[in-house]
Design a protein around this motif. Sequence first.
Motif, PDB file in Angstrom:
ATOM      1  N   SER A 100       0.828  -1.210   0.000  1.00  0.00           N
ATOM      2  CA  SER A 100       0.000   0.000   0.000  1.00  0.00           C
ATOM      3  C   SER A 100       0.860   1.257   0.000  1.00  0.00           C
ATOM      4  CB  SER A 100      -0.941   0.001   1.217  1.00  0.00           C
ATOM      5  OG  SER A 100      -2.087  -0.769   0.951  1.00  0.00           O
ATOM      6  N   LEU A 101       1.985   1.217   0.720  1.00  0.00           N
ATOM      7  CA  LEU A 101       2.899   2.360   0.719  1.00  0.00           C
ATOM      8  C   LEU A 101       3.498   2.565  -0.666  1.00  0.00           C
ATOM      9  CD1 LEU A 101       4.555   4.584   2.002  1.00  0.00           C
ATOM     10  CD2 LEU A 101       6.013   2.840   3.044  1.00  0.00           C
ATOM     11  N   ALA A 102       3.896   1.482  -1.316  1.00  0.00           N
ATOM     12  CA  ALA A 102       4.479   1.594  -2.655  1.00  0.00           C
ATOM     13  C   ALA A 102       3.455   2.074  -3.676  1.00  0.00           C
ATOM     14  CB  ALA A 102       5.056   0.250  -3.088  1.00  0.00           C
ATOM     15  N   ILE A 103       2.213   1.638  -3.530  1.00  0.00           N
ATOM     16  CA  ILE A 103       1.152   2.097  -4.432  1.00  0.00           C
ATOM     17  C   ILE A 103       0.931   3.604  -4.275  1.00  0.00           C
ATOM     18  CG2 ILE A 103      -1.331   1.973  -4.889  1.00  0.00           C
ATOM     19  CD1 ILE A 103      -1.105  -1.051  -4.177  1.00  0.00           C
ATOM     20  N   LEU A 104       0.890   4.064  -3.034  1.00  0.00           N
ATOM     21  CA  LEU A 104       0.744   5.504  -2.805  1.00  0.00           C
ATOM     22  C   LEU A 104       1.938   6.270  -3.360  1.00  0.00           C
ATOM     23  CD1 LEU A 104      -0.682   5.699   0.841  1.00  0.00           C
ATOM     24  CD2 LEU A 104      -1.933   5.853  -1.327  1.00  0.00           C
ATOM     25  N   TYR A 105       3.135   5.704  -3.228  1.00  0.00           N
ATOM     26  CA  TYR A 105       4.323   6.363  -3.785  1.00  0.00           C
ATOM     27  C   TYR A 105       4.201   6.473  -5.306  1.00  0.00           C
ATOM     28  CZ  TYR A 105       9.070   7.473  -5.064  1.00  0.00           C
ATOM     29  OH  TYR A 105      10.173   8.105  -5.604  1.00  0.00           O
ATOM     30  N   ALA A 106       3.808   5.387  -5.956  1.00  0.00           N
ATOM     31  CA  ALA A 106       3.678   5.404  -7.418  1.00  0.00           C
ATOM     32  C   ALA A 106       2.625   6.407  -7.868  1.00  0.00           C
ATOM     33  CB  ALA A 106       3.339   4.003  -7.927  1.00  0.00           C
ATOM     34  N   ALA A 107       1.571   6.579  -7.068  1.00  0.00           N
ATOM     35  CA  ALA A 107       0.529   7.546  -7.422  1.00  0.00           C
ATOM     36  C   ALA A 107       1.012   8.978  -7.246  1.00  0.00           C
ATOM     37  CB  ALA A 107      -0.710   7.303  -6.554  1.00  0.00           C
ATOM     38  N   ARG A 108       1.831   9.224  -6.219  1.00  0.00           N
ATOM     39  CA  ARG A 108       2.298  10.581  -5.943  1.00  0.00           C
ATOM     40  C   ARG A 108       3.516  10.953  -6.788  1.00  0.00           C
ATOM     41  NH1 ARG A 108       3.249  12.181   0.245  1.00  0.00           N
ATOM     42  NH2 ARG A 108       1.134  11.281   0.291  1.00  0.00           N
ATOM     43  N   TYR A 109       4.363   9.973  -7.084  1.00  0.00           N
ATOM     44  CA  TYR A 109       5.609  10.230  -7.810  1.00  0.00           C
ATOM     45  C   TYR A 109       5.759   9.273  -9.005  1.00  0.00           C
ATOM     46  CZ  TYR A 109       6.951  12.834  -3.589  1.00  0.00           C
ATOM     47  OH  TYR A 109       6.996  13.712  -2.535  1.00  0.00           O
ATOM     48  N   PRO A 110       4.818   9.277  -9.927  1.00  0.00           N
ATOM     49  CA  PRO A 110       4.860   8.282 -11.013  1.00  0.00           C
ATOM     50  C   PRO A 110       6.133   8.363 -11.857  1.00  0.00           C
ATOM     51  CG  PRO A 110       3.274  10.023 -11.495  1.00  0.00           C
ATOM     52  CD  PRO A 110       3.666  10.189 -10.060  1.00  0.00           C
ATOM     53  N   VAL A 117       7.375  -3.867  -8.392  1.00  0.00           N
ATOM     54  CA  VAL A 117       7.033  -5.256  -8.104  1.00  0.00           C
ATOM     55  C   VAL A 117       6.252  -5.284  -6.800  1.00  0.00           C
ATOM     56  CG1 VAL A 117       7.892  -7.595  -7.706  1.00  0.00           C
ATOM     57  CG2 VAL A 117       9.152  -6.058  -9.235  1.00  0.00           C
ATOM     58  N   LEU A 118       5.034  -5.784  -6.847  1.00  0.00           N
ATOM     59  CA  LEU A 118       4.174  -5.884  -5.673  1.00  0.00           C
ATOM     60  C   LEU A 118       4.040  -7.359  -5.308  1.00  0.00           C
ATOM     61  CD1 LEU A 118       1.431  -3.291  -6.668  1.00  0.00           C
ATOM     62  CD2 LEU A 118       3.306  -2.973  -5.028  1.00  0.00           C
ATOM     63  N   VAL A 119       4.659  -7.738  -4.196  1.00  0.00           N
ATOM     64  CA  VAL A 119       4.722  -9.134  -3.770  1.00  0.00           C
ATOM     65  C   VAL A 119       3.680  -9.368  -2.682  1.00  0.00           C
ATOM     66  CG1 VAL A 119       6.195 -10.938  -2.813  1.00  0.00           C
ATOM     67  CG2 VAL A 119       7.178  -9.185  -4.313  1.00  0.00           C
ATOM     68  N   HIS A 120       2.597 -10.048  -3.048  1.00  0.00           N
ATOM     69  CA  HIS A 120       1.531 -10.374  -2.105  1.00  0.00           C
ATOM     70  C   HIS A 120       1.117  -9.114  -1.341  1.00  0.00           C
ATOM     71  CE1 HIS A 120       2.643 -14.903  -2.185  1.00  0.00           C
ATOM     72  NE2 HIS A 120       3.098 -14.280  -3.256  1.00  0.00           N
ATOM     73  N   ALA A 121       0.860  -8.074  -2.102  1.00  0.00           N
ATOM     74  CA  ALA A 121       0.677  -6.731  -1.555  1.00  0.00           C
ATOM     75  C   ALA A 121      -0.713  -6.503  -0.987  1.00  0.00           C
ATOM     76  CB  ALA A 121       0.952  -5.695  -2.644  1.00  0.00           C
ATOM     77  N   ASN A 122      -0.764  -5.799   0.118  1.00  0.00           N
ATOM     78  CA  ASN A 122      -2.023  -5.315   0.673  1.00  0.00           C
ATOM     79  C   ASN A 122      -2.580  -4.235  -0.246  1.00  0.00           C
ATOM     80  OD1 ASN A 122      -3.577  -3.231   2.327  1.00  0.00           O
ATOM     81  ND2 ASN A 122      -3.478  -4.931   3.764  1.00  0.00           N
ATOM     82  N   GLY A 123      -3.852  -4.375  -0.626  1.00  0.00           N
ATOM     83  CA  GLY A 123      -4.436  -3.457  -1.591  1.00  0.00           C
ATOM     84  C   GLY A 123      -5.312  -2.371  -0.989  1.00  0.00           C
ATOM     85  N   SER A 124      -5.108  -2.053   0.289  1.00  0.00           N
ATOM     86  CA  SER A 124      -5.964  -1.054   0.945  1.00  0.00           C
ATOM     87  C   SER A 124      -5.923   0.295   0.241  1.00  0.00           C
ATOM     88  CB  SER A 124      -5.553  -0.888   2.404  1.00  0.00           C
ATOM     89  OG  SER A 124      -5.756  -2.079   3.132  1.00  0.00           O
TER      90      SER A 124
END
Length: 278
Positions: A100-110, A117-124
């Motif tokens: 979830s942290l990496a997803i937020l990072y990708a959204a803020r700093y694409p 790579v999202l390994v069994h990532a929490n999708g909150s």
Amino acid sequence: MPTFTAPDGTHLAYHVRGEGEPLVVVPGGPMRASVYLEDLGGLTAHRRLVLLDLRGTGDSAVPTDPATYRCDHMVDDVEALRAHMGLEHMDLLAHSAGGSLAILYAARYPARVRRLVLVHANGSALGLRNTAEDRLAAARLRAREPWFDKAFPALEAWLTGESDFDPACAPFFFGRWDATAEAHDAATEEQTNEEAEGRYFSDGAFDPDATRAALAGLTAPVLVQAGELDGGPRPELARRAADAFPNAEFEVQPGAGHYPWLDDPERFVRRVVAFLDR
């Protein structure tokens, strides 16, 4: 041990293992020290892993404001690490809650993400939360395991709120319950900041609609991995997470629980390296 300073002045640590092109790694838990990731099944033979200890975990300092343990507040910690390393953009790998942290990072700093790579990532961060039934359905796949009859009632009681977490549930998180898995599990409590864990997913951390809209502009390739036996997330939920990215591929690792580099390290490393080296 190298360190850098977060925007709020907190001193953060990271650990470098292996040689080659850097791969920044965000741990899960939530809020578990990065040491649990070890060498990610031998990935250090192919990449220089930069393992971040999130604030208040491992060798990183405790922040002045505990509210900054909330997932979205740590996005700029990841960005500060990238800047500290002098990388124009970076390859990023995240496990479990770190997803979830990496997803937020990708959204803020694409523009700063080269590959993700999202390994069994929490999708909150995408509004995709595991349910108790998700975990129980995955657990039922283990019905032939010798430990199942003792472990399943304990897992069900925990997930329905009838009791606290029972260590008897631990085998459900691993594809193989062996000495390696037992040692890995035994270190969890010592490696986890419980106060920070409780704040990581607190109210206000996520705006799934805004995150999904921002990810529409992400051009970086994304690999979303799930485990056949994992209940958090189950493969179907992880596949739905992959749909949020314009350029994503999805894969299920057979026989894997929540820690695929322990269950089949050769397969895990081979797949991640093939994706990163394209």
